[in-house]
Design an enzyme around this catalytic site. Structure first.
Site, PDB file in Angstrom:
ATOM      1  N   SER A   1       2.046  10.069  -0.425  1.00  0.00           N
ATOM      2  CA  SER A   1       3.108   9.823   0.546  1.00  0.00           C
ATOM      3  C   SER A   1       4.313  10.669   0.137  1.00  0.00           C
ATOM      4  CB  SER A   1       3.497   8.340   0.505  1.00  0.00           C
ATOM      5  OG  SER A   1       4.677   8.100   1.250  1.00  0.00           O
TER       6      SER A   1
ATOM      7  N   TYR B   1       5.306   0.276  -3.793  1.00  0.00           N
ATOM      8  CA  TYR B   1       4.699   1.391  -3.038  1.00  0.00           C
ATOM      9  C   TYR B   1       5.077   2.727  -3.678  1.00  0.00           C
ATOM     10  CZ  TYR B   1       3.280   3.978   1.198  1.00  0.00           C
ATOM     11  OH  TYR B   1       2.678   4.828   2.096  1.00  0.00           O
TER      12      TYR B   1
HETATM   13  P1  NAD Z   1      -3.121   1.488   8.446  1.00  0.00           P
HETATM   14  O1  NAD Z   1      -2.591   0.114   8.173  1.00  0.00           O
HETATM   15  O2  NAD Z   1      -3.246   1.978   9.839  1.00  0.00           O
HETATM   16  O3  NAD Z   1      -4.524   1.686   7.745  1.00  0.00           O
HETATM   17  C1  NAD Z   1      -4.837   1.150   6.487  1.00  0.00           C
HETATM   18  C2  NAD Z   1      -6.328   1.090   6.331  1.00  0.00           C
HETATM   19  O4  NAD Z   1      -6.628   0.490   5.061  1.00  0.00           O
HETATM   20  C3  NAD Z   1      -7.013   0.228   7.385  1.00  0.00           C
HETATM   21  O5  NAD Z   1      -8.265   0.780   7.703  1.00  0.00           O
HETATM   22  C4  NAD Z   1      -7.193  -1.115   6.651  1.00  0.00           C
HETATM   23  O6  NAD Z   1      -8.224  -1.902   7.180  1.00  0.00           O
HETATM   24  C5  NAD Z   1      -7.529  -0.607   5.271  1.00  0.00           C
HETATM   25  N1  NAD Z   1      -7.356  -1.595   4.225  1.00  0.00           N
HETATM   26  C6  NAD Z   1      -6.300  -2.419   3.999  1.00  0.00           C
HETATM   27  N2  NAD Z   1      -6.556  -3.203   2.936  1.00  0.00           N
HETATM   28  C7  NAD Z   1      -7.792  -2.855   2.469  1.00  0.00           C
HETATM   29  C8  NAD Z   1      -8.616  -3.311   1.398  1.00  0.00           C
HETATM   30  N3  NAD Z   1      -8.216  -4.286   0.554  1.00  0.00           N
HETATM   31  N4  NAD Z   1      -9.831  -2.738   1.243  1.00  0.00           N
HETATM   32  C9  NAD Z   1     -10.268  -1.768   2.089  1.00  0.00           C
HETATM   33  N5  NAD Z   1      -9.520  -1.292   3.105  1.00  0.00           N
HETATM   34  C10 NAD Z   1      -8.301  -1.841   3.292  1.00  0.00           C
HETATM   35  O7  NAD Z   1      -2.169   2.422   7.556  1.00  0.00           O
HETATM   36  P2  NAD Z   1      -1.967   4.006   7.523  1.00  0.00           P
HETATM   37  O8  NAD Z   1      -0.563   4.266   7.852  1.00  0.00           O
HETATM   38  O9  NAD Z   1      -3.047   4.714   8.228  1.00  0.00           O
HETATM   39  O10 NAD Z   1      -2.098   4.224   5.942  1.00  0.00           O
HETATM   40  C11 NAD Z   1      -3.145   4.940   5.341  1.00  0.00           C
HETATM   41  C12 NAD Z   1      -2.632   5.535   4.034  1.00  0.00           C
HETATM   42  O11 NAD Z   1      -1.606   6.490   4.317  1.00  0.00           O
HETATM   43  C13 NAD Z   1      -2.014   4.524   3.077  1.00  0.00           C
HETATM   44  O12 NAD Z   1      -2.379   4.826   1.747  1.00  0.00           O
HETATM   45  C14 NAD Z   1      -0.525   4.737   3.280  1.00  0.00           C
HETATM   46  O13 NAD Z   1       0.206   4.380   2.144  1.00  0.00           O
HETATM   47  C15 NAD Z   1      -0.479   6.231   3.519  1.00  0.00           C
HETATM   48  N6  NAD Z   1       0.727   6.712   4.183  1.00  0.00           N
HETATM   49  C16 NAD Z   1       1.079   6.254   5.411  1.00  0.00           C
HETATM   50  C17 NAD Z   1       2.222   6.760   6.010  1.00  0.00           C
HETATM   51  C18 NAD Z   1       2.657   6.329   7.380  1.00  0.00           C
HETATM   52  O14 NAD Z   1       3.766   6.695   7.777  1.00  0.00           O
HETATM   53  N7  NAD Z   1       1.866   5.598   8.135  1.00  0.00           N
HETATM   54  C19 NAD Z   1       3.004   7.698   5.351  1.00  0.00           C
HETATM   55  C20 NAD Z   1       2.612   8.129   4.096  1.00  0.00           C
HETATM   56  C21 NAD Z   1       1.465   7.631   3.525  1.00  0.00           C
END
Ligand code: NAD
Length: 260
Positions: free
Chosen positions: A142, A155
Site C-alpha cells: 500500500s 495497517y
Molecule cells: P476488499 O475488502 O475488497 O477485499 C479483501 C479480500 O480479502 C476479499 O476477497 C475478502 O474476502 C478477503 N479476506 C478478508 N479476510 C480474509 C481472510 N481471513 N482470509 C482470506 N481472505 C480474506 O479490499 P481491497 O481494497 O480489494 O484490498 C485488497 C488488498 O489491497 C488489501 O491487502 C489492502 O490492504 C490493499 N490495498 C487496498 C487499497 C484500497 O484503497 N482499497 C489501497 C492500498 C492497498
C-alpha cells in the site's frame, strides 16, 4: 503469455484481488481464487472467469488469518495443478483508531492477515518455485507501506513489514528465476475503502460522493481512484519477461500520493 502457469490470488472474491485474478486469467493463467463472500456469487465469479478466458479456475475458501491455512492453500494448489507459479498475497483488512484506543484483538487480526499470511504463503510457495526455476511473488502492500497516516497503526505497521519481507524474499531468490515485488496502491474504491468513505460522510454530514472527493483530496494528488484493472496490469507486467530483473521493488500506483 501465462498459458500453463498457475496463479494463487488471496482475497480475490472482490476488489483488487479479483481485478488481478481477472488480468492474469486474461493472459492464460489458471487461477485459484480465495476469500470470503456469498457462495453463489463466488461460484458465479469462478465459472465466469474460466469461461471468459478459457482457463481453469478453482476456489479455496481458506481463512488466511491462520498460518497453517495459508500454507495449506498453497499445497492444495500444488496438489490440484501440479505447480504454483504466481502467488499474489493480496487479502487484507483495515481498522482505524488512535493507538491508545486501538483494540488489541484488531491489532492481532490485521498483523495476522496483512503481514503474517504473506510470510506463510511465501514460505510454502518458494520451494516449488525454486525447484521450477520460475516464480513470481507479488505482495499487495500500500502507499501505507511507504508513509504513515494517523489512526492506522496496525495497517501501516503491517504494510511496512510487507515491504521489508518483500526485500528479503528478493534477496533469497535472486538469480533463481524467482522475483518478489510489492505493489503499493493509493486509494482504490473497494469495499475496504467504501467503509472509510461512509465514516467521513457521517462525520462531516456530507453525501458519499462528497466524502469520496474529500478522501482523495487529502492524499491523492490525481484526485482519481486507482482501479483494480490498473493493478491487474501492474501484476501482469511483473509476470512478463520485461520484469525478469525487477525484484525487491515497491511499485507505487498511487496517483502521486507518495510523491509529496
Ligand atoms: P476488499 O475488502 O475488497 O477485499 C479483501 C479480500 O480479502 C476479499 O476477497 C475478502 O474476502 C478477503 N479476506 C478478508 N479476510 C480474509 C481472510 N481471513 N482470509 C482470506 N481472505 C480474506 O479490499 P481491497 O481494497 O480489494 O484490498 C485488497 C488488498 O489491497 C488489501 O491487502 C489492502 O490492504 C490493499 N490495498 C487496498 C487499497 C484500497 O484503497 N482499497 C489501497 C492500498 C492497498
Amino acid at each position: 503469455m501465462l498459458k500453463g502457469k498457475v496463479a494463487v490470488v488471496t482475497g480475490s472474491t472482490s476488489g483488487i484481488g479479483l481485478g488481478i485474478a481477472t488480468a492474469l486469467a486474461a493472459q492464460g493463467a489458471d487461477i485459484v481464487l480465495n476469500g470470503f463472500g456469498d457462495p453463489a456469487e463466488i461460484e458465479k465469479t469462478r465459472a465466469g472467469l474460466a469461461l471468459a478466458h478459457g482457463v481453469k479456475a478453482t476456489y479455496d475458501g481458506a481463512d488466511l488469518s491462520k498460518g497453517a491455512a495459508v500454507r495449506q492453500l498453497v499445497e492444495n494448489a500444488v496438489s490440484a495443478y501440479g505447480r504454483i507459479d504466481i502467488l499474489v498475497n493480496n487479502a487484507g483488512i483495515q481498522h482505524t483508531d488512535l493507538i491508545e484506543n486501538f483494540p488489541p484483538e484488531k491489532w492481532d487480526a490485521i498483523i495476522a492477515l496483512n503481514l503474517s499470511a504473506v510470510f506463510h504463503g511465501t514460505a510454502a510457495a518458494l520451494p516449488h518455485m525454486k525447484k521450477q526455476k520460475w516464480g513470481r511473488i507479488i505482495n499487495i502492500a500500500s502507499a501505507h507501506g511507504l508513509v504513515g497516516s494517523a489512526s492506522k497503526s496496525a495497517y501501516v505497521a503491517a504494510k511496512h513489514g510487507v515491504i521489508g519481507l518483500t526485500k528479503v524474499t528478493a534477496l533469497e531468490t535472486a538469480g533463481l528465476g524467482v522475483t518478489a515485488n510489492a505493489i503499493c496502491p493509493g486509494w482504490v474504491r473497494t469495499a475496504l475503502v467504501e467503509k472509510q468513505i461512509t465514516a467521513i460522510a457521517a462525520k462531516d454530514g456530507v453525501d458519499q460522493e462528497a466524502a469520496a472527493r474529500e478522501l482523495l483530496g487529502e492524499k491523492q494528488p490525481s484526485l482519481q481512484f486507482v482501479t483494480p484493472e490498473q493493478l491487474g496490469g501492474t501484476a501482469v507486467y511483473l509476470c512478463s519477461p520485461a520484469a525478469e530483473q525487477v525484484t525487491g521493488a515497491s511499485i507505487s500506483v498511487d496517483g502521486g500520493w507518495t510523491a509529496r
